[in-house]
Design an enzyme around this catalytic site. Sequence first.
Site, PDB file in Angstrom:
ATOM      1  N   ASP A 273      -2.633   1.138   6.928  1.00 26.44           N
ATOM      2  CA  ASP A 273      -1.718   0.858   5.815  1.00 26.44           C
ATOM      3  C   ASP A 273      -1.241  -0.594   5.849  1.00 26.44           C
ATOM      4  O   ASP A 273      -1.058  -1.223   4.809  1.00 26.44           O
ATOM      5  CB  ASP A 273      -0.512   1.810   5.862  1.00 26.44           C
TER       6      ASP A 273
ATOM      7  N   ASP B 123       0.888  -1.161   0.000  1.00 26.97           N
ATOM      8  CA  ASP B 123       0.000   0.000   0.000  1.00 26.97           C
ATOM      9  C   ASP B 123       0.924   1.208   0.000  1.00 26.97           C
ATOM     10  O   ASP B 123       1.415   1.625   1.048  1.00 26.97           O
ATOM     11  CB  ASP B 123      -0.897  -0.012   1.240  1.00 26.97           C
TER      12      ASP B 123
ATOM     13  N   GLU C 186      -0.904  -1.315  -4.969  1.00 20.95           N
ATOM     14  CA  GLU C 186      -2.156  -0.609  -5.232  1.00 20.95           C
ATOM     15  C   GLU C 186      -1.955   0.393  -6.363  1.00 20.95           C
ATOM     16  O   GLU C 186      -1.012   1.180  -6.353  1.00 20.95           O
ATOM     17  CB  GLU C 186      -2.638   0.119  -3.969  1.00 20.95           C
TER      18      GLU C 186
END
Length: 189
Positions: free
Chosen positions: A141, A7, A68
């Site tokens: 996160d 992330d 991501e």
Amino acid sequence: MRVMGVDPGLTRCGIALIQSGTGRSVTALDVDVIRTPPDMALENRLLAIHTAAEHWLDTHRPDVVAIERVFAQHQVSTAMGTAQAGGVIALAAAQRGVPVRFHTPSEVKAAVTGSGRADKAQVTAMVTRILGMQQAPRPADAADALALAICHCWRGPIQERMEQAQAVALAQQKAYRDRVALAKKAAGR
């Protein structure tokens, strides 16, 4: 399959490693958050993220890195920093010959919660349940990095087979067009 989920972010970059088993079984092997202070120079923040990613890649030897995919956010500077963080991690993976795959936030949410519009609390709750964790991963996160790795374990192989089938279909289509063109050319002589 060992999947390193990322992330990306400049201030907090979630990073996790998941091992897939048979069916939909997945096991968390490691999770962490790479932190860099906002007052640090951008190039040094990116270097710190890259160095941490290199350590993870060399230590855990993942089969694939799932990152991501960044979309334009309300703050352009935030989106830029997020994309840059993801970029240096993709670079570290590419330098080691580790494939990199990108997943959209809604794709990840849909994979772990069943809804592409799930909020962070729902994602964290489902990641905790899927992995059988005693405590929810913190901060968000870390949970998001785990969710990315889970998403790739569950959806990555299907996407890869679809991409391979599409490549075969395109090659066959080209071969057919080439044969037709050759036949037309031969008939015209």
